[in-house]
Design a protein around this motif. Sequence first.
Motif, PDB file in Angstrom:
ATOM      1  N   HIS A  71       0.874  -1.167   0.000  1.00  0.00           N
ATOM      2  CA  HIS A  71       0.000   0.000   0.000  1.00  0.00           C
ATOM      3  C   HIS A  71       0.912   1.218   0.000  1.00  0.00           C
ATOM      4  N   PHE A  72       0.924   1.917  -1.109  1.00  0.00           N
ATOM      5  CA  PHE A  72       1.792   3.090  -1.270  1.00  0.00           C
ATOM      6  C   PHE A  72       0.919   4.335  -1.228  1.00  0.00           C
ATOM      7  N   ALA A  73       1.374   5.354  -0.507  1.00  0.00           N
ATOM      8  CA  ALA A  73       0.604   6.597  -0.425  1.00  0.00           C
ATOM      9  C   ALA A  73       1.523   7.803  -0.550  1.00  0.00           C
ATOM     10  N   ALA A  74       1.090   8.775  -1.364  1.00  0.00           N
ATOM     11  CA  ALA A  74       1.762  10.074  -1.452  1.00  0.00           C
ATOM     12  C   ALA A  74       0.873  11.101  -0.760  1.00  0.00           C
ATOM     13  N   PHE A  75       1.492  11.980   0.007  1.00  0.00           N
ATOM     14  CA  PHE A  75       0.748  12.950   0.815  1.00  0.00           C
ATOM     15  C   PHE A  75       1.080  14.378   0.385  1.00  0.00           C
ATOM     16  N   ASP A  76       0.074  15.242   0.444  1.00  0.00           N
ATOM     17  CA  ASP A  76       0.286  16.683   0.388  1.00  0.00           C
ATOM     18  C   ASP A  76       0.320  17.201   1.818  1.00  0.00           C
ATOM     19  N   VAL A  77       1.231  18.093   2.111  1.00  0.00           N
ATOM     20  CA  VAL A  77       1.255  18.745   3.424  1.00  0.00           C
ATOM     21  C   VAL A  77       0.282  19.905   3.366  1.00  0.00           C
ATOM     22  N   THR A  78      -0.672  19.933   4.272  1.00  0.00           N
ATOM     23  CA  THR A  78      -1.732  20.947   4.226  1.00  0.00           C
ATOM     24  C   THR A  78      -1.495  22.107   5.193  1.00  0.00           C
ATOM     25  N   THR A  79      -0.487  21.973   6.012  1.00  0.00           N
ATOM     26  CA  THR A  79      -0.167  23.076   6.915  1.00  0.00           C
ATOM     27  C   THR A  79       0.993  23.886   6.354  1.00  0.00           C
ATOM     28  N   SER A  80       1.046  25.142   6.718  1.00  0.00           N
ATOM     29  CA  SER A  80       2.197  25.972   6.346  1.00  0.00           C
ATOM     30  C   SER A  80       3.147  26.148   7.526  1.00  0.00           C
ATOM     31  N   GLU A  81       2.802  25.554   8.640  1.00  0.00           N
ATOM     32  CA  GLU A  81       3.608  25.679   9.855  1.00  0.00           C
ATOM     33  C   GLU A  81       4.632  24.549   9.930  1.00  0.00           C
ATOM     34  N   ARG A  82       5.873  24.929   9.852  1.00  0.00           N
ATOM     35  CA  ARG A  82       6.936  23.923   9.881  1.00  0.00           C
ATOM     36  C   ARG A  82       6.935  23.141  11.192  1.00  0.00           C
ATOM     37  N   ALA A  83       6.643  23.808  12.291  1.00  0.00           N
ATOM     38  CA  ALA A  83       6.630  23.129  13.586  1.00  0.00           C
ATOM     39  C   ALA A  83       5.572  22.037  13.626  1.00  0.00           C
ATOM     40  N   ASP A  84       4.436  22.295  12.982  1.00  0.00           N
ATOM     41  CA  ASP A  84       3.375  21.283  12.946  1.00  0.00           C
ATOM     42  C   ASP A  84       3.817  20.058  12.142  1.00  0.00           C
ATOM     43  N   LEU A  85       4.513  20.313  11.030  1.00  0.00           N
ATOM     44  CA  LEU A  85       4.993  19.197  10.218  1.00  0.00           C
ATOM     45  C   LEU A  85       6.023  18.375  10.985  1.00  0.00           C
ATOM     46  N   VAL A  86       6.947  19.042  11.640  1.00  0.00           N
ATOM     47  CA  VAL A  86       7.964  18.326  12.426  1.00  0.00           C
ATOM     48  C   VAL A  86       7.298  17.499  13.530  1.00  0.00           C
ATOM     49  N   LEU A  88       4.360  16.246  13.484  1.00  0.00           N
ATOM     50  CA  LEU A  88       3.714  15.084  12.867  1.00  0.00           C
ATOM     51  C   LEU A  88       4.743  14.005  12.535  1.00  0.00           C
ATOM     52  N   LEU A  89       5.884  14.395  11.977  1.00  0.00           N
ATOM     53  CA  LEU A  89       6.892  13.399  11.608  1.00  0.00           C
ATOM     54  C   LEU A  89       7.377  12.628  12.838  1.00  0.00           C
ATOM     55  N   LYS A  90       7.487  13.319  13.957  1.00  0.00           N
ATOM     56  CA  LYS A  90       7.864  12.636  15.190  1.00  0.00           C
ATOM     57  C   LYS A  90       6.779  11.635  15.604  1.00  0.00           C
ATOM     58  N   GLU A  91       5.529  12.068  15.487  1.00  0.00           N
ATOM     59  CA  GLU A  91       4.428  11.177  15.874  1.00  0.00           C
ATOM     60  C   GLU A  91       4.326  10.001  14.908  1.00  0.00           C
ATOM     61  N   TRP A  92       4.484  10.276  13.619  1.00  0.00           N
ATOM     62  CA  TRP A  92       4.471   9.205  12.619  1.00  0.00           C
ATOM     63  C   TRP A  92       5.565   8.165  12.920  1.00  0.00           C
ATOM     64  N   THR A  93       6.735   8.646  13.270  1.00  0.00           N
ATOM     65  CA  THR A  93       7.852   7.730  13.505  1.00  0.00           C
ATOM     66  C   THR A  93       7.547   6.793  14.668  1.00  0.00           C
ATOM     67  N   LYS A  94       6.992   7.330  15.733  1.00  0.00           N
ATOM     68  CA  LYS A  94       6.635   6.478  16.873  1.00  0.00           C
ATOM     69  C   LYS A  94       5.594   5.445  16.469  1.00  0.00           C
ATOM     70  N   ALA A  95       4.598   5.887  15.733  1.00  0.00           N
ATOM     71  CA  ALA A  95       3.547   4.965  15.304  1.00  0.00           C
ATOM     72  C   ALA A  95       4.106   3.898  14.367  1.00  0.00           C
ATOM     73  N   ALA A  96       4.992   4.314  13.459  1.00  0.00           N
ATOM     74  CA  ALA A  96       5.570   3.359  12.510  1.00  0.00           C
ATOM     75  C   ALA A  96       6.390   2.301  13.237  1.00  0.00           C
ATOM     76  N   ALA A  97       7.172   2.738  14.221  1.00  0.00           N
ATOM     77  CA  ALA A  97       7.984   1.780  14.976  1.00  0.00           C
ATOM     78  C   ALA A  97       7.090   0.760  15.680  1.00  0.00           C
ATOM     79  N   ARG A  98       5.975   1.213  16.212  1.00  0.00           N
ATOM     80  CA  ARG A  98       5.062   0.298  16.903  1.00  0.00           C
ATOM     81  C   ARG A  98       4.382  -0.656  15.916  1.00  0.00           C
ATOM     82  N   MET A  99       3.908  -0.129  14.825  1.00  0.00           N
ATOM     83  CA  MET A  99       3.172  -0.990  13.887  1.00  0.00           C
ATOM     84  C   MET A  99       4.080  -2.030  13.240  1.00  0.00           C
ATOM     85  N   THR A 100       5.314  -1.660  12.894  1.00  0.00           N
ATOM     86  CA  THR A 100       6.204  -2.644  12.283  1.00  0.00           C
ATOM     87  C   THR A 100       6.614  -3.723  13.284  1.00  0.00           C
TER      88      THR A 100
END
Length: 416
Positions: A71-86, A88-100
């Motif tokens: 399952h491959f997905a490409a995402f658009d970033v919808t926020t203009s706030e860099r802090a929000d993106l960072v 999210l990436l931290k939260e994604w990483t934690k979730a990815a580590a758990r799911m794998t």
Amino acid sequence: MSADEQGAHGGPSRRNLLGWGGAGLVLGAGAATGTALALDDGDAKAAPAAAVPFHGAHQAGIATPVQDRLHFAAFDVTTSERADLVALLKEWTKAAARMTAGHAVGEGAFGADEAPPDDTGEAYGLSPARLTLTFGVGPSLFTRFGLEDRRPDALEELPAFPGDHLDKARGGGDLCVQACADDPQVAVHAIRNLARIGFGTVAIRWSQLGFGKTSSTTPGAETPRNLFGFKDGTHNIAGGETAALDQHVWVPEKDGPAWLAGGSYLVARRIRMNIEVWDRTSLREQEDVFGRTKRTGAPAGKLAEHDPVSPRAMLPTAHVRLARPAAHGGHRILRRGYSFTDGTDGLGRLDAGLFFLAYQRDPRTGFIPVQRELARHDALNEYIQHVGSALFAIPPGVRDAHDWWGRALFTAPAKD
């Protein structure tokens, strides 16, 4: 122990299944190198329930033995706030580590009644299924977040190739995540939960499900067949070919920028196959188009699949002849393609084909020159059409529990 760890009806939780998938197969030796092979090549089919280590020098899902589903997905970033993106990436990483590792996201699928659960729950009770999650960044991200001086020279939009019929709705993207697993529900669960976590910060731009891997990174494994019935990727780079991976797949520090050292570049192309036309084509013509024997996969004029290719024995327009590394200065790419079928097109024709995924050290010497040659001369063009396209830079692996996807990019000095 949480409800998710206990498992439904007293059955095994995803965590418990880690042990059942094969003692000693998980979370151990592979983490040190980051190539992230939980299994040696011979065990890849024997224990599909095992987990693939998440942390390491390189992201898993590249040199890892190819799983059965995508399952491959490409995402658009919808926020203009860099802090929000960072964040999210931290939260994604934690979730990815758990799911794998076979765990649910956060507190799992059965939390408080008053709030949505942390995990959607459809992978509850399933094994890790060798899930890998591979993260990348697209060229557009750098402009939007003031990172232009950190963008690699090789990370430009792919050029237009003759015969392309690209659908903008199936291309591009600020970010991408490639989820590969031996269970399709595990792969879909992973992308779904990352999208859910990212609500308000990112949105899926396009996605693709895949089945029937069309290439292998496992020596000794039978070469898969594509939907045209031909073996594909006979000479793909194997996961254990360290020298070849260093030469053709991983970006060395000297190539720059520093944040990408140990990473790679991913080309994704949705290639539609004209199945109905192909199925009415004679076997001789099919084999002439590919330059291989359909039954054994042997190159034209040879007896066995892995015999060396003899260009003189095949047509000048044969696919194998034009695509072979010897015709392109010896440059190689690592393929992880999958077949797809997305129903029919309204005219009774299958919307089916190959979702081509290729990793390389530099697309300017990898995919681009090969595709230029194929687009101009390949006899296979009569039977296929490229309809989706994207290029992403794939950062190096997440080193440990304190690291996160894209950390080196977002924390790098303004100029490398």
